[in-house]
Design a protein around this motif. Structure first.
Motif, PDB file in Angstrom:
ATOM      1  N   LEU A  62       4.773  -5.742   3.379  1.00 49.21           N
ATOM      2  CA  LEU A  62       3.485  -5.401   2.778  1.00 49.21           C
ATOM      3  C   LEU A  62       2.547  -6.591   2.919  1.00 49.21           C
ATOM      4  O   LEU A  62       2.952  -7.742   2.732  1.00 49.21           O
ATOM      5  N   ASN A  63       1.280  -6.323   3.215  1.00 46.26           N
ATOM      6  CA  ASN A  63       0.404  -7.435   3.616  1.00 46.26           C
ATOM      7  C   ASN A  63      -0.325  -8.116   2.458  1.00 46.26           C
ATOM      8  O   ASN A  63      -1.453  -8.581   2.623  1.00 46.26           O
ATOM      9  N   HIS A  64       0.313  -8.225   1.320  1.00 46.67           N
ATOM     10  CA  HIS A  64      -0.211  -9.026   0.220  1.00 46.67           C
ATOM     11  C   HIS A  64       0.495 -10.377   0.254  1.00 46.67           C
ATOM     12  O   HIS A  64       1.600 -10.534  -0.270  1.00 46.67           O
ATOM     13  N   PHE A  65      -0.110 -11.360   0.874  1.00 44.30           N
ATOM     14  CA  PHE A  65       0.565 -12.636   1.112  1.00 44.30           C
ATOM     15  C   PHE A  65      -0.449 -13.754   1.300  1.00 44.30           C
ATOM     16  O   PHE A  65      -1.645 -13.534   1.505  1.00 44.30           O
ATOM     17  N   THR A  66       0.059 -14.978   1.252  1.00 46.56           N
ATOM     18  CA  THR A  66      -0.703 -16.144   1.689  1.00 46.56           C
ATOM     19  C   THR A  66       0.282 -17.155   2.238  1.00 46.56           C
ATOM     20  O   THR A  66       1.463 -17.159   1.862  1.00 46.56           O
ATOM     21  N   TYR A 108       3.708 -17.100  -0.170  1.00 49.14           N
ATOM     22  CA  TYR A 108       3.617 -16.389  -1.440  1.00 49.14           C
ATOM     23  C   TYR A 108       3.294 -14.942  -1.075  1.00 49.14           C
ATOM     24  O   TYR A 108       2.419 -14.687  -0.238  1.00 49.14           O
ATOM     25  N   TYR A 109       4.000 -14.017  -1.686  1.00 53.15           N
ATOM     26  CA  TYR A 109       3.719 -12.608  -1.423  1.00 53.15           C
ATOM     27  C   TYR A 109       4.013 -11.818  -2.693  1.00 53.15           C
ATOM     28  O   TYR A 109       4.686 -12.303  -3.613  1.00 53.15           O
ATOM     29  N   THR A 110       3.461 -10.628  -2.762  1.00 56.83           N
ATOM     30  CA  THR A 110       3.735  -9.789  -3.924  1.00 56.83           C
ATOM     31  C   THR A 110       4.555  -8.578  -3.505  1.00 56.83           C
ATOM     32  O   THR A 110       4.517  -8.142  -2.353  1.00 56.83           O
ATOM     33  N   PHE A 111       5.292  -8.058  -4.487  1.00 55.91           N
ATOM     34  CA  PHE A 111       6.157  -6.904  -4.262  1.00 55.91           C
ATOM     35  C   PHE A 111       5.965  -5.959  -5.451  1.00 55.91           C
ATOM     36  O   PHE A 111       5.892  -6.424  -6.596  1.00 55.91           O
TER      37      PHE A 111
END
Length: 238
Positions: A62-66, A108-111
């Motif tokens: 999933l493309n929520h990252f930095t 850093y990413y979210t799940f």
């Protein structure tokens, strides 16, 4: 030892059941206009109760990252940093960290919290990772300027590497193979990678994205298909 491998993508879930390194089962599910909106959650519930697992490996594409240098320790800023790239919801997303020591960087990413809780509630060993870190760990560098592209269903991620240094990473949600090509070529122009001096490497759903591959071959001189996903052999899961 029974291991469940889970790969979450933009609109899909791919799972593998592995016993002693032999893949017993592999299936993919993707949300379409015809499927229920909560298809992925339903299928996750089904997979988690299929049998008793000894371990679960979870990879998020999933493309929520930095992307940050290794050693960055202001973890409280993780959500804010991700928000520069994509909307992040603290109430619905869990903040995660993956470190790649080979290139001295960390993600850093979210799940999604609802998926996270379902998996953790099984009370068995679970390892979470980000697809970018897993992808990067699988890359072998040979030349100075390289573009490594991992293709998914309606999604791609790519690294630009120069002399073993990460210049750029991106993870794109797109519905057109032409868009893949546009983003990759646009990136080249912005980072100063000449087409003739850059080596391209493709992985993953290369057959499914045949148009992208064939169009890319018209522009670049050096392109190698490193890994083509076939049944029971998924690049990121394997």
């Amino acid at each position: 030892m029974n291991v469940l491998n889970l790969l979450f993508t933009k609109d899909g879930l791919i799972y593998q059941i592995v016993k002693n390194k032999s893949i017993l089962e592999e299936k993919s599910y993707f949300v379409t206009e015809e499927t229920p909106a909560n298809l992925i959650e339903e299928k996750l519930d089904e997979v988690l109760i299929k049998q008793r697992f000894d371990e679960i490996q979870v990879i998020s594409a999933l493309n929520h990252f930095t992307l940050m240098p290794e050693g960055f320790s202001d973890h409280d800023a993780g959500f804010d940093l991700i928000s520069f790239n994509a909307p992040a919801d603290r109430e619905k997303e869990e903040l995660m960290l993956s470190i790649n020591k080979k290139f001295n960087i960390q993600f850093y990413y979210t799940f999604p919290k609802n998926y996270y809780k379902k998996i953790k509630e099984l009370a068995i060993p679970v390892h979470f990772n980000f697809s970018g870190e897993k992808f990067l760990s699988s890359i072998h560098n040979k030349t100075n300027k390289e573009i490594h592209i991992n293709l998914y269903h309606n999604q791609c991620e790519f690294f630009a590497i120069d002399n073993k240094k990460i210049i750029l990473y991106n993870n794109l949600d797109v519905n057109s193979e032409v868009d893949f090509l546009y983003f990759v070529m646009f990136t080249l122009s912005k980072i100063g990678f000449g087409i003739n001096e850059t080596s391209f490497y493709a992985y993953g759903e290369t057959t499914e994205n045949e148009t992208f591959i064939s169009e890319l071959q018209k522009f670049v001189r050096n392109l190698k298909i490193v890994f083509d996903n076939i049944p029971n052999k998924n690049f990121i899961l394997n």
